[in-house]
Design an enzyme around this catalytic site. Structure first.
Site, short mmCIF file in Angstrom:
data_model
loop_
_atom_site.label_atom_id
_atom_site.label_comp_id
_atom_site.label_asym_id
_atom_site.label_seq_id
_atom_site.Cartn_x
_atom_site.Cartn_y
_atom_site.Cartn_z
N TYR A 184 0.75 -1.36 0.09
CA TYR A 184 0.00 -0.23 -0.02
C TYR A 184 0.95 1.31 0.11
O TYR A 184 1.58 1.56 1.01
CB TYR A 184 -0.94 -0.14 1.22
CG TYR A 184 -1.87 1.23 1.37
CD1 TYR A 184 -1.98 1.90 0.32
CD2 TYR A 184 -2.58 1.26 2.46
CE1 TYR A 184 -2.99 2.92 0.42
CE2 TYR A 184 -3.47 2.37 2.53
CZ TYR A 184 -3.68 3.19 1.71
OH TYR A 184 -4.73 4.01 1.54
N LYS A 223 -1.40 -1.43 -3.75
CA LYS A 223 -2.65 -0.45 -3.79
C LYS A 223 -1.95 0.95 -4.07
O LYS A 223 -1.23 1.15 -3.10
CB LYS A 223 -3.22 -0.51 -2.62
CG LYS A 223 -4.48 0.57 -2.18
CD LYS A 223 -5.11 0.46 -0.90
CE LYS A 223 -6.06 1.52 -0.84
NZ LYS A 223 -6.58 1.50 0.48
#
Length: 299
Positions: A142, A170
């Site tokens: 992320y 992400k």
């Protein structure tokens, strides 16, 4: 049994980063979490991210995190992936959370860039590698430098992609140029972590979304995605443009605040926030209603 996935879409395509419902007195609302998870899966989500930023993970205990993973997994069964946020700025703590999430039945892990302590790229490499080594679960990185203070550089992403369990990223970096290079060079499954850029990221190789507005517009997000994949870029663009008021309105302030307000207006489980987050002011709630109505969301 985990839901079906492919190397290109290891966690499905449409995922919502789920809020953590609390009771009126601020305790974890397990029943509410299961009802919300069921609602989101029935709306069309392939997966749910729990214990992430939108799940108020900085203010939930380790035990609450584990209980939430287990409860959501029980609610959705094999209908959706359950991805557990385990990222902290303390690698040892992240390893403990990762193992607990695996034991609670998570299908995958979300690991955010360590925040506040600003590690160098070598520190990021070792941190994420340690998390990936700690369980048998697939890992989604992320990358959100606006919150963490440090980006995961493209070279680091490429090196991390060599790990067999680091399978996705992400992307909340907001840089389509860097995303283009990182997607091309790493081969990772790429998920948009910025709702306003869902469609643009598809144009450079993303495979899906980890969305906040998915709490409210999952069917529309799925329609956008399906139109794009079918080659109907004009239709995908039209859906994107219809959703612009939602993308804007949900992030006029911190996204958890607006999401819980919107869910409460719809009669769905949400509950209060934990400090330092605070509820919307009356004028902010009025503006949120205007924004969501402009984007076609019924309250």
């Amino acid at each position: 049994m985990a839901p079906i996935s492919t190397p290109q879409t290891p966690f499905g395509r449409v995922l919502t980063a789920m809020v953590t419902p609390f009771t009126a007195d601020g305790a974890l609302d397990i029943d509410g979490a299961q009802r919300l998870a069921t609602h989101l899966v029935e709306a069309g989500n392939d997966g749910l991210v729990v214990n992430g930023t939108t799940g108020e993970s900085p203010t939930t205990s380790d035990a609450e995190k584990t209980d939430l993973v287990r409860a959501v997994g029980e609610a959705v069964g094999d209908r959706a992936h359950v991805i557990a946020g385990v990222g902290t700025n303390d690698t040892r703590h992240s390893l403990e959370l990762a193992r607990a999430a695996e034991g609670a039945g998570a299908h995958g892990l979300l690991a955010v860039t360590p925040y506040y302590n600003k590690p160098p790229q070598e520190g990021l490499l070792r941190h994420f590698t340690a998390i990936a080594d700690s369980t048998g679960l697939p890992v989604m990185l992320y990358d959100i430098p606006g919150r963490s203070g440090v980006p995961i550089n493209t070279e680091t992403i490429v090196r991390l992609a060599e790990h067999p369990r680091i399978v996705a990223n992400k992307d909340a970096k907001g840089d389509l140029g860097r995303a283009s290079w990182a997607i091309a060079r790493s081969g990772l499954a790429w998920y948009s972590g910025d709702d306003m850029l869902n469609l643009p990221l598809f144009s450079v190789g993303a495979c899906g979304f980890v969305s906040v507005v998915g709490h409210l517009v999952t069917p529309e997000l799925r329609a956008l995605l399906e139109a794009y994949l079918a080659g109907d870029v004009q239709k995908a663009t039209e859906i994107h443009q219809r959703l612009l008021p939602v993308f804007t309105g949900m992030f006029r302030t911190q996204g958890v605040i607006t999401t819980k307000a919107a869910l409460s207006l719809q009669g769905l489980p949400a509950g209060p926030l934990r400090l330092p987050l605070v509820e919307l002011a009356p004028e902010e709630t009025a503006q949120l209603k205007i924004d969501l109505a402009a984007g076609g969301v019924e309250l």
